[in-house]
Write a protein that holds these residues in place. Structure first.
Motif, PDB file in Angstrom:
ATOM      1  N   GLY A   7       1.174  -1.223  -0.411  1.00 18.81           N
ATOM      2  CA  GLY A   7      -0.213   0.310   0.144  1.00 18.81           C
ATOM      3  C   GLY A   7       0.957   1.290   0.236  1.00 18.81           C
ATOM      4  O   GLY A   7       0.672   1.490  -0.623  1.00 18.81           O
ATOM      5  N   VAL A 164      -2.610   4.886  -7.852  1.00 19.97           N
ATOM      6  CA  VAL A 164      -3.547   3.607  -7.779  1.00 19.97           C
ATOM      7  C   VAL A 164      -4.046   3.366  -9.704  1.00 19.97           C
ATOM      8  O   VAL A 164      -4.667   2.323 -10.345  1.00 19.97           O
ATOM      9  CB  VAL A 164      -4.108   3.934  -6.953  1.00 19.97           C
ATOM     10  CG1 VAL A 164      -5.319   2.428  -6.664  1.00 19.97           C
ATOM     11  CG2 VAL A 164      -3.606   3.903  -6.143  1.00 19.97           C
ATOM     12  N   ALA A 169       0.598  -0.559  -8.139  1.00 19.74           N
ATOM     13  CA  ALA A 169       0.584  -1.667  -6.350  1.00 19.74           C
ATOM     14  C   ALA A 169       0.291  -0.821  -5.247  1.00 19.74           C
ATOM     15  O   ALA A 169       0.386  -1.357  -4.213  1.00 19.74           O
ATOM     16  CB  ALA A 169       0.722  -2.639  -7.336  1.00 19.74           C
ATOM     17  N   GLU A 195      -5.648   2.831   0.081  1.00 20.80           N
ATOM     18  CA  GLU A 195      -6.909   1.886   0.415  1.00 20.80           C
ATOM     19  C   GLU A 195      -8.279   2.457  -0.491  1.00 20.80           C
ATOM     20  O   GLU A 195      -9.160   1.246  -0.592  1.00 20.80           O
ATOM     21  CB  GLU A 195      -6.627   1.418   1.723  1.00 20.80           C
ATOM     22  CG  GLU A 195      -5.855   1.454   2.790  1.00 20.80           C
ATOM     23  CD  GLU A 195      -6.035   0.900   4.030  1.00 20.80           C
ATOM     24  OE1 GLU A 195      -7.049   1.689   4.699  1.00 20.80           O
ATOM     25  OE2 GLU A 195      -5.587   0.781   4.529  1.00 20.80           O
ATOM     26  N   CYS A 198      -7.896   1.604  -3.798  1.00 23.54           N
ATOM     27  CA  CYS A 198      -8.006   0.476  -4.490  1.00 23.54           C
ATOM     28  C   CYS A 198      -9.754  -0.170  -4.165  1.00 23.54           C
ATOM     29  O   CYS A 198      -9.811  -1.439  -4.795  1.00 23.54           O
ATOM     30  CB  CYS A 198      -6.715  -0.473  -3.716  1.00 23.54           C
ATOM     31  SG  CYS A 198      -5.043   0.112  -3.548  1.00 23.54           S
ATOM     32  N   ARG A 199     -10.385   0.377  -3.199  1.00 24.37           N
ATOM     33  CA  ARG A 199     -11.359  -0.439  -3.467  1.00 24.37           C
ATOM     34  C   ARG A 199     -12.240  -0.140  -4.158  1.00 24.37           C
ATOM     35  O   ARG A 199     -13.174  -0.753  -4.558  1.00 24.37           O
ATOM     36  CB  ARG A 199     -12.556   0.121  -2.416  1.00 24.37           C
ATOM     37  CG  ARG A 199     -11.644   0.170  -0.893  1.00 24.37           C
ATOM     38  CD  ARG A 199     -12.194  -0.293   0.597  1.00 24.37           C
ATOM     39  NE  ARG A 199     -12.605   0.928   0.732  1.00 24.37           N
ATOM     40  CZ  ARG A 199     -11.973   1.675   1.774  1.00 24.37           C
ATOM     41  NH1 ARG A 199     -11.433   1.088   2.078  1.00 24.37           N
ATOM     42  NH2 ARG A 199     -12.380   3.058   1.852  1.00 24.37           N
ATOM     43  N   GLU A 204      -7.529  -5.367  -8.772  1.00 26.16           N
ATOM     44  CA  GLU A 204      -5.255  -4.503  -8.757  1.00 26.16           C
ATOM     45  C   GLU A 204      -5.571  -4.204  -7.404  1.00 26.16           C
ATOM     46  O   GLU A 204      -4.679  -3.643  -6.993  1.00 26.16           O
ATOM     47  CB  GLU A 204      -5.448  -3.666  -9.677  1.00 26.16           C
ATOM     48  CG  GLU A 204      -5.489  -4.289 -11.318  1.00 26.16           C
ATOM     49  CD  GLU A 204      -6.337  -3.608 -12.355  1.00 26.16           C
ATOM     50  OE1 GLU A 204      -5.480  -2.137 -11.541  1.00 26.16           O
ATOM     51  OE2 GLU A 204      -5.835  -4.018 -13.476  1.00 26.16           O
ATOM     52  N   SER A 205      -5.569  -4.848  -6.138  1.00 23.10           N
ATOM     53  CA  SER A 205      -5.863  -3.155  -4.599  1.00 23.10           C
ATOM     54  C   SER A 205      -4.186  -4.130  -4.678  1.00 23.10           C
ATOM     55  O   SER A 205      -3.693  -5.250  -4.960  1.00 23.10           O
ATOM     56  CB  SER A 205      -6.277  -4.080  -4.130  1.00 23.10           C
ATOM     57  OG  SER A 205      -6.693  -4.082  -3.321  1.00 23.10           O
ATOM     58  N   PRO A 206      -3.767  -3.459  -3.824  1.00 24.20           N
ATOM     59  CA  PRO A 206      -2.169  -3.631  -3.804  1.00 24.20           C
ATOM     60  C   PRO A 206      -2.715  -4.456  -2.203  1.00 24.20           C
ATOM     61  O   PRO A 206      -1.177  -4.776  -1.838  1.00 24.20           O
ATOM     62  CB  PRO A 206      -1.719  -2.074  -3.350  1.00 24.20           C
ATOM     63  CG  PRO A 206      -2.827  -1.062  -2.923  1.00 24.20           C
ATOM     64  CD  PRO A 206      -3.482  -1.808  -4.571  1.00 24.20           C
ATOM     65  N   ASP A 207      -3.683  -4.604  -1.674  1.00 22.40           N
ATOM     66  CA  ASP A 207      -3.908  -5.620  -0.545  1.00 22.40           C
ATOM     67  C   ASP A 207      -3.795  -6.843  -0.830  1.00 22.40           C
ATOM     68  O   ASP A 207      -3.693  -8.289  -0.033  1.00 22.40           O
ATOM     69  CB  ASP A 207      -4.838  -5.223   0.522  1.00 22.40           C
ATOM     70  CG  ASP A 207      -5.222  -3.811   0.671  1.00 22.40           C
ATOM     71  OD1 ASP A 207      -3.530  -3.156   1.113  1.00 22.40           O
ATOM     72  OD2 ASP A 207      -5.998  -3.421   1.288  1.00 22.40           O
TER      73      ASP A 207
END
Length: 241
Positions: A7, A164, A169, A195, A198-199, A204-207
């Protein structure tokens, strides 16, 4: 060592820090940072190793990871290498590399991630560029065989969201936190921005954890075979080396 994408990543610079480096890092970790890249390359090895012990303890308490800039992991298992080398990368648990253009991305082999910079004009290294801006970042991310972290002049949630949206990422910062009066608040604000961005693109979320097994091998990295984005999946950090 954490196997998950970070993140928000913090790069250290004690010369810009408003208070002792360990205090700034502890504040950033309280704000959500889980990956820290220890730079401070001008220190003698013994002093730098002692600093690494202190920062590792801060990060270990929250399941975070200390990454050491340069090929010497200082008794750890994670390094971040410059674009100039060494090649091939050492066999360690986590290896990243700084890149600035497509030619440097094409040299990547077994690295876990790359940091692309500078995305925006930066006070830390004025004149170091030219800046990629989100459009240039997006173009290079499409060429990359590994996940990309965006670095350079990122100081606001709007800039985080742009990185993002371009496909990064995660986002790496230095001056925004090092120079902050309140590192915890700044880190929390930027972490929340990552965050939230990414939601909006959960696939492709870095989480999501990374896996080397989902990447094309070096021999197959032709333009026709390169993926549009590095694919995220279950990680097996350290495998395949």
């Amino acid at each position: 060592m954490s196997n998950r994408a970070p993140g928000l990543v913090l790069l250290t610079d004690r010369w810009q820090a408003r208070r002792p480096l360990a205090q700034v890092v502890a504040g950033a970790v309280a704000g959500g940072v889980r990956w820290v890249v220890l730079r401070e390359k001008d220190l003698p090895r013994a002093e730098r190793a002692a600093l690494a012990v202190d920062l590792r303890a801060i990060l270990t308490a929250v399941g975070g990871t200390l990454i050491v800039a340069g090929p010497d992991p200082l008794d750890g298992d994670a390094v971040h290498l410059p674009s100039a080398g060494p090649y091939p990368p050492p066999r360690l648990g986590l290896v990243g590399r700084s890149c600035h253009d497509g030619a440097e991305l094409a040299r990547l082999t077994t690295e876990d991630y790359a940091i692309l910079s500078p995305v925006f004009p930066t006070r830390t290294k004025p004149g170091y560029g030219p800046p990629l801006h989100p459009a240039g970042l997006s173009m290079l991310i499409r060429q990359s065989p590994v996940p990309i972290l965006a670095l350079g002049g990122v100081e606001t949630p709007e800039q985080v969201r742009a990185c993002v949206a371009a496909g990064a990422a995660g986002v790496a910062v230095l001056g925004a936190v090092m120079r902050a009066e309140d590192p915890t608040r700044v880190a929390a604000t930027l972490t929340a921005a990552v965050e939230a961005a990414c939601r909006q693109a959960p696939a492709e979320s870095p989480d999501v954890a990374w896996s080397r097994h989902d990447r094309p091998q070096p021999a197959s990295r032709t333009p026709a075979n390169r993926p549009g984005r590095p694919r995220a999946a279950t990680v097996t950090t350290g495998a395949g080396r």
